[in-house]
Design a protein around this motif. Structure first.
Motif, PDB file in Angstrom:
ATOM      1  N   ARG A  22       0.468  27.957 -11.144  1.00  0.00           N
ATOM      2  CA  ARG A  22       1.969  27.913 -10.933  1.00  0.00           C
ATOM      3  C   ARG A  22       2.953  29.253 -10.420  1.00  0.00           C
ATOM      4  O   ARG A  22       3.682  29.085  -9.966  1.00  0.00           O
ATOM      5  CB  ARG A  22       1.985  26.824 -11.726  1.00  0.00           C
ATOM      6  CG  ARG A  22       1.959  25.881 -11.500  1.00  0.00           C
ATOM      7  CD  ARG A  22       1.998  24.321 -12.332  1.00  0.00           C
ATOM      8  NE  ARG A  22       1.137  23.080 -11.905  1.00  0.00           N
ATOM      9  CZ  ARG A  22       1.687  22.519 -11.024  1.00  0.00           C
ATOM     10  NH1 ARG A  22       2.773  22.908 -10.356  1.00  0.00           N
ATOM     11  NH2 ARG A  22       0.750  21.052 -10.989  1.00  0.00           N
ATOM     12  N   ARG A  24       2.053  32.298 -10.202  1.00  0.00           N
ATOM     13  CA  ARG A  24       2.029  32.795  -9.183  1.00  0.00           C
ATOM     14  C   ARG A  24       2.668  32.682  -7.528  1.00  0.00           C
ATOM     15  O   ARG A  24       2.843  33.926  -7.205  1.00  0.00           O
ATOM     16  CB  ARG A  24       1.258  33.656  -8.954  1.00  0.00           C
ATOM     17  CG  ARG A  24       0.422  34.701 -10.119  1.00  0.00           C
ATOM     18  CD  ARG A  24       0.970  35.851 -10.766  1.00  0.00           C
ATOM     19  NE  ARG A  24       0.887  36.961  -9.346  1.00  0.00           N
ATOM     20  CZ  ARG A  24       0.167  37.785  -9.283  1.00  0.00           C
ATOM     21  NH1 ARG A  24      -0.967  37.892 -10.157  1.00  0.00           N
ATOM     22  NH2 ARG A  24      -0.240  38.433  -8.276  1.00  0.00           N
ATOM     23  N   SER A  25       3.181  31.073  -7.896  1.00  0.00           N
ATOM     24  CA  SER A  25       3.102  30.734  -6.371  1.00  0.00           C
ATOM     25  C   SER A  25       4.743  30.541  -6.383  1.00  0.00           C
ATOM     26  O   SER A  25       4.409  30.520  -5.601  1.00  0.00           O
ATOM     27  CB  SER A  25       2.495  29.238  -6.384  1.00  0.00           C
ATOM     28  OG  SER A  25       2.508  27.972  -7.458  1.00  0.00           O
ATOM     29  N   GLN A  26       5.424  30.742  -6.999  1.00  0.00           N
ATOM     30  CA  GLN A  26       6.794  30.936  -7.332  1.00  0.00           C
ATOM     31  C   GLN A  26       7.838  31.972  -6.232  1.00  0.00           C
ATOM     32  O   GLN A  26       8.614  32.065  -5.381  1.00  0.00           O
ATOM     33  CB  GLN A  26       7.529  30.931  -8.528  1.00  0.00           C
ATOM     34  CG  GLN A  26       7.741  29.981  -9.301  1.00  0.00           C
ATOM     35  CD  GLN A  26       8.358  28.551  -8.707  1.00  0.00           C
ATOM     36  OE1 GLN A  26       8.937  28.450  -8.672  1.00  0.00           O
ATOM     37  NE2 GLN A  26       7.156  27.432  -8.984  1.00  0.00           N
ATOM     38  N   TYR A  28       7.233  31.939  -2.695  1.00  0.00           N
ATOM     39  CA  TYR A  28       7.638  31.234  -2.173  1.00  0.00           C
ATOM     40  C   TYR A  28       9.241  30.871  -1.760  1.00  0.00           C
ATOM     41  O   TYR A  28       9.650  30.427  -1.404  1.00  0.00           O
ATOM     42  CB  TYR A  28       6.742  30.411  -1.814  1.00  0.00           C
ATOM     43  CG  TYR A  28       7.050  29.571  -0.373  1.00  0.00           C
ATOM     44  CD1 TYR A  28       6.412  30.069   1.016  1.00  0.00           C
ATOM     45  CD2 TYR A  28       7.141  28.153  -0.267  1.00  0.00           C
ATOM     46  CE1 TYR A  28       7.480  29.688   2.018  1.00  0.00           C
ATOM     47  CE2 TYR A  28       7.169  27.733   0.506  1.00  0.00           C
ATOM     48  CZ  TYR A  28       7.509  28.818   1.811  1.00  0.00           C
ATOM     49  OH  TYR A  28       7.340  27.456   3.665  1.00  0.00           O
ATOM     50  N   GLN A  76       0.950  38.052  -1.137  1.00  0.00           N
ATOM     51  CA  GLN A  76       0.076  37.799  -2.061  1.00  0.00           C
ATOM     52  C   GLN A  76      -0.503  36.621  -2.463  1.00  0.00           C
ATOM     53  O   GLN A  76      -1.370  36.493  -1.440  1.00  0.00           O
ATOM     54  CB  GLN A  76       1.800  36.334  -2.209  1.00  0.00           C
ATOM     55  CG  GLN A  76       2.947  36.752  -2.117  1.00  0.00           C
ATOM     56  CD  GLN A  76       3.613  37.540  -2.741  1.00  0.00           C
ATOM     57  OE1 GLN A  76       3.626  37.312  -3.614  1.00  0.00           O
ATOM     58  NE2 GLN A  76       4.104  38.735  -2.305  1.00  0.00           N
ATOM     59  N   PRO A  80       1.093  28.275  -2.492  1.00  0.00           N
ATOM     60  CA  PRO A  80       0.933  27.151  -2.121  1.00  0.00           C
ATOM     61  C   PRO A  80       1.326  26.096  -2.246  1.00  0.00           C
ATOM     62  O   PRO A  80       0.789  26.601  -1.523  1.00  0.00           O
ATOM     63  CB  PRO A  80       3.162  27.690  -3.287  1.00  0.00           C
ATOM     64  CG  PRO A  80       3.768  29.000  -2.456  1.00  0.00           C
ATOM     65  CD  PRO A  80       2.485  29.553  -2.229  1.00  0.00           C
ATOM     66  N   ARG A  81       0.360  25.254  -3.132  1.00  0.00           N
ATOM     67  CA  ARG A  81       0.148  23.696  -2.972  1.00  0.00           C
ATOM     68  C   ARG A  81       1.376  23.061  -1.552  1.00  0.00           C
ATOM     69  O   ARG A  81       2.175  23.413  -1.322  1.00  0.00           O
ATOM     70  CB  ARG A  81       0.273  23.081  -3.857  1.00  0.00           C
ATOM     71  CG  ARG A  81      -0.512  21.027  -3.375  1.00  0.00           C
ATOM     72  CD  ARG A  81      -0.856  20.863  -5.067  1.00  0.00           C
ATOM     73  NE  ARG A  81      -1.907  21.306  -5.557  1.00  0.00           N
ATOM     74  CZ  ARG A  81      -1.406  21.653  -7.126  1.00  0.00           C
ATOM     75  NH1 ARG A  81      -0.844  20.799  -7.828  1.00  0.00           N
ATOM     76  NH2 ARG A  81      -2.343  22.307  -8.226  1.00  0.00           N
ATOM     77  N   MET A  83       2.227  24.236   1.066  1.00  0.00           N
ATOM     78  CA  MET A  83       2.914  24.828   1.633  1.00  0.00           C
ATOM     79  C   MET A  83       3.074  25.440   3.158  1.00  0.00           C
ATOM     80  O   MET A  83       4.361  25.217   3.799  1.00  0.00           O
ATOM     81  CB  MET A  83       2.317  27.105   1.636  1.00  0.00           C
ATOM     82  CG  MET A  83       3.284  27.876   2.006  1.00  0.00           C
ATOM     83  SD  MET A  83       2.328  29.429   1.636  1.00  0.00           S
ATOM     84  CE  MET A  83       3.820  29.843   2.958  1.00  0.00           C
ATOM     85  N   VAL A 136      10.570  23.820  -4.071  1.00  0.00           N
ATOM     86  CA  VAL A 136       9.375  24.691  -4.368  1.00  0.00           C
ATOM     87  C   VAL A 136       9.644  24.773  -5.573  1.00  0.00           C
ATOM     88  O   VAL A 136       8.637  25.029  -6.736  1.00  0.00           O
ATOM     89  CB  VAL A 136       9.322  25.665  -3.526  1.00  0.00           C
ATOM     90  CG1 VAL A 136       8.324  26.625  -4.097  1.00  0.00           C
ATOM     91  CG2 VAL A 136       8.623  25.507  -2.226  1.00  0.00           C
ATOM     92  N   SER A 139       9.004  22.052  -7.690  1.00  0.00           N
ATOM     93  CA  SER A 139       8.065  21.501  -8.080  1.00  0.00           C
ATOM     94  C   SER A 139       7.038  22.240  -8.917  1.00  0.00           C
ATOM     95  O   SER A 139       6.057  21.750  -9.136  1.00  0.00           O
ATOM     96  CB  SER A 139       7.161  21.055  -6.709  1.00  0.00           C
ATOM     97  OG  SER A 139       7.523  22.409  -6.156  1.00  0.00           O
ATOM     98  N   ALA A 141       5.558  24.297  -7.772  1.00  0.00           N
ATOM     99  CA  ALA A 141       4.181  25.036  -6.731  1.00  0.00           C
ATOM    100  C   ALA A 141       4.241  25.030  -5.708  1.00  0.00           C
ATOM    101  O   ALA A 141       5.168  24.735  -5.474  1.00  0.00           O
ATOM    102  CB  ALA A 141       3.311  23.780  -6.833  1.00  0.00           C
TER     103      ALA A 141
END
Length: 141
Positions: A22, A24-26, A28, A76, A80-81, A83, A136, A139, A141
């Motif tokens: 979570r 690391r997915s920021q 986006y 990256q 992200p979920r 995406m 994003v 949430s 994610a």
């Protein structure tokens, strides 16, 4: 170590991994914020600065920004979920507003657009990626 202790350790590992993913997915959200900010520069360049040279300069700048953002996204480690849906909505919304802006500015009723039209158009073009970036970030994610 007993079976319950192994299960607890396994679940703790999964929680740590989910937290790391979570975090690391920021990237986006940052990607979308940068794209939105670029619109605040690109649209005034295109709409107010008339002629072939300004269009070439703004399109070259756009190509550099899009290439840099694409390279950033490709490097990256976490996607992200949801995406794909988010990206399609951000870029699809931007495409609609951007196209409408160009039509109104160059062949529509605002053939000589003023600063007010340009400011509103720039904000409207930045809005779709900014809204998705907020979603994003909210949430996680």
């Amino acid at each position: 170590m007993g079976e319950p202790a192994e299960a607890v350790a396994s679940l703790e590992g999964a929680v740590r991994m989910e937290r790391a993913v979570r975090t690391r997915s920021q990237w986006y959200a940052m990607y979308l914020w940068l794209f939105a900010a670029w619109q605040l520069l690109l649209i005034p360049m295109l709409v107010l600065w008339r002629g072939h040279v300004p269009v070439a300069v703004s399109m070259a700048g756009n190509a550099v920004i899009v290439a840099a953002l694409s390279l950033y996204a490709a490097r990256q480690p976490v996607v992200p979920r949801r995406m794909t849906v988010r990206h399609l909505s951000a870029i699809g919304g931007w495409t609609l507003v951007y196209g409408l802006t160009l039509v109104l500015a160059f062949i529509g009723p605002f053939k000589e657009p003023g600063v007010l039209f340009t400011g509103v158009a720039a904000i409207c073009c930045a809005l779709p990626p900014a809204l998705v970036a907020l979603n994003v970030a909210r949430s996680g994610a």
